[in-house]
Scaffold this active site. Structure first.
Site, PDB file in Angstrom:
ATOM      1  CE1 TYR A  97      14.012 -34.476 -21.477  1.00  0.00           C
ATOM      2  CE2 TYR A  97      13.586 -36.361 -22.918  1.00  0.00           C
ATOM      3  CZ  TYR A  97      13.100 -35.308 -22.303  1.00  0.00           C
ATOM      4  OH  TYR A  97      11.703 -34.928 -22.679  1.00  0.00           O
ATOM      5  CG  ASN A 170       7.837 -26.075 -26.199  1.00  0.00           C
ATOM      6  OD1 ASN A 170       8.015 -26.939 -25.304  1.00  0.00           O
ATOM      7  ND2 ASN A 170       8.768 -25.272 -26.962  1.00  0.00           N
ATOM      8  CB  SER A 197       9.328 -21.279 -21.995  1.00  0.00           C
ATOM      9  OG  SER A 197       8.022 -21.481 -21.309  1.00  0.00           O
ATOM     10  NE  ARG A 219      15.232 -16.412 -16.306  1.00  0.00           N
ATOM     11  CZ  ARG A 219      16.153 -17.232 -17.206  1.00  0.00           C
ATOM     12  NH1 ARG A 219      17.260 -17.541 -16.592  1.00  0.00           N
ATOM     13  NH2 ARG A 219      16.149 -17.362 -18.501  1.00  0.00           N
ATOM     14  CG  ASP A 220      14.590  -7.271 -13.716  1.00  0.00           C
ATOM     15  OD1 ASP A 220      14.153  -6.925 -14.820  1.00  0.00           O
ATOM     16  OD2 ASP A 220      14.942  -6.686 -12.797  1.00  0.00           O
ATOM     17  N   GLY A 290      12.421 -27.700 -14.989  1.00  0.00           N
ATOM     18  CA  GLY A 290      13.242 -27.292 -13.853  1.00  0.00           C
ATOM     19  C   GLY A 290      14.261 -26.525 -14.106  1.00  0.00           C
ATOM     20  CG  MET A 291      14.126 -24.132 -17.462  1.00  0.00           C
ATOM     21  SD  MET A 291      13.766 -22.528 -18.442  1.00  0.00           S
ATOM     22  CE  MET A 291      12.469 -21.732 -17.793  1.00  0.00           C
ATOM     23  CG  PHE A 313       2.085 -32.958 -18.334  1.00  0.00           C
ATOM     24  CD1 PHE A 313       1.313 -34.040 -18.359  1.00  0.00           C
ATOM     25  CD2 PHE A 313       2.567 -32.046 -19.318  1.00  0.00           C
ATOM     26  CE1 PHE A 313       0.742 -34.309 -19.471  1.00  0.00           C
ATOM     27  CE2 PHE A 313       2.168 -32.465 -20.472  1.00  0.00           C
ATOM     28  CZ  PHE A 313       1.106 -33.738 -20.916  1.00  0.00           C
ATOM     29  CE  LYS A 373      11.201 -23.550 -29.358  1.00  0.00           C
ATOM     30  NZ  LYS A 373      11.901 -24.107 -28.207  1.00  0.00           N
TER      31      LYS A 373
END
Length: 378
Positions: A97, A170, A197, A219-220, A290-291, A313, A373
């Site tokens: 990080y 978030n 997310s 995502r599928d 940036g997963m 950001f 989560k």
């Protein structure tokens, strides 16, 4: 800031500042602890999830007893109520990080606590208040802590516990990105990837409350229909698969929805490039994650012929930029809490896990396509 912590096996506290000045202490002969279910109890130690080196969270995080330092005149004693496991928490433990604590460190950057006792010079907080961290690195994965008054900020305690525990990262990220980069008005649209997310779900709800349409890219997956229905129930206007961004049906979508002024990128790679292609002239793409662990590639045509703006950001930096006066942070939290109280902003799907079951929670949080989560309940 990271406050010093006292390991029971040590004779002096270690932390990011004034480590040598604080001694381990059993100061709390008359301490009292108030929670939803517990009555008063003497406080001398905290149970905390510590990591002494960076690496795989399943291998380096341990549940340990930590002695509480004395409460200073401008400190508060808090009982942690709930704290989520976020991707940034995992990255911090892994050592990848942008900011890293001195070791050993308590994990967790987000959560909600209740004030148990205040120092003699504390003026902004009182016993019983709910508080969340103002900044990253506070170490929220523990049962109790002594924190500086200036390191936390109060919330109303009539909002749901899970909403309070997941508010500081978030929803704040979503709020700022919807507010600070484009002048969005009712009827405008926003496109985002990673729509499932925590940030994505907050974007959907805040945008809906403002009358802004959202095009939500996911995502599928096997349960795509259920996910689509859930995001639409939150207020999402359109839910599409990543593959659809490159297909002709996007032209049909834009017959009923204006091209977006703003694109929000939490993935990177090809997904970010495709978001850019659908921006209207002069629009902005803001990257906050940036997963995919792939760079953002900007088509030359988007820069020349569409004059798009590409920005980044990081909510931690925004909070630090506001730390001198804090009015904008306070105003944002008040508005978000008002949305929660109105039922317009809910917490993401959460799984509550006892602190002693942290290992299972960490493993689950690191799995792909995680739908809930993990939140540690103290």
């Amino acid at each position: 800031m990271w406050l010093p912590l006292c390991l029971r096996s040590q004779t002096a506290c270690r932390g990011s500042y004034a480590a040598a000045l604080l001694k381990c202490s059993r100061h709390w002969e008359n301490g009292s602890l108030f929670s939803h279910s517990a009555g008063p109890a003497a406080l001398t130690t905290s149970k905390a999830l510590l990591f002494r080196k960076h690496g795989d969270p399943s291998k380096v995080v341990q549940l340990e007893d930590v002695d509480l330092p004395p409460i200073g005149a401008k400190d508060v004693l808090v009982k942690m109520l709930a704290a989520p496991i976020n991707p940034s928490d995992i990255n911090m433990i892994q050592g990848t990080y942008a900011i890293l604590p001195d070791l050993p460190a308590v994990g967790g950057n987000e959560g909600v606590a209740q004030i148990v006792e205040v120092g003699g010079q504390v003026t902004s907080l009182k016993t019983g208040d709910w508080v969340i961290p103002k900044d990253a690195g506070l170490g929220t994965w523990r049962t109790v802590a002594v924190l500086a008054e200036d390191d936390v900020i109060s919330l109303p305690n009539d909002i749901p516990l899970l909403s309070a525990a997941t508010l500081g990262v978030n929803p704040c990220t979503a709020f700022r990105m919807l507010s600070d980069f484009e002048d969005l008005k009712p009827g405008d649209s926003v496109i985002q990837n990673a729509a499932n997310s925590g940030v994505g779900q907050a974007v959907i709800q805040i945008a809906a409350a403002r009358g802004i349409s959202t095009i939500n890219v996911v995502r599928d997956r096997p349960e795509l229909t259920q996910l689509s229905d859930r995001l639409k129930a939150m207020g999402g206007t359109h839910v599409i698969k990543e593959e659809a961004l490159r297909r002709p049906e996007m032209k049909e979508l834009f017959k009923t929805c204006p091209k977006p002024k703003l694109a929000l990128n939490g993935v990177g790679g090809k997904s970010a490039t495709e978001l850019l292609r659908h921006l209207q002239y002069g629009g902005s793409m803001v990257t906050y994650g940036g997963m995919a662990k792939q760079p953002v590639t900007v088509p030359v045509s988007a820069l020349i012929f569409k004059d798009v703006t590409v920005r980044g950001f990081w909510v931690t930096q925004w909070k630090r930029d506001q730390s001198s006066h804090g009015k904008a942070f306070r105003a944002m939290l008040d508005e978000l809490c008002h949305l929660i109280q109105q039922g317009k902003l809910t917490a993401p799907a959460c799984t509550e896990v006892g602190l002693q079951d942290y290992s299972k929670a960490l493993d689950t949080a690191m799995q792909p396509f995680t739908s809930a989560k993990q939140v540690l309940i103290m």
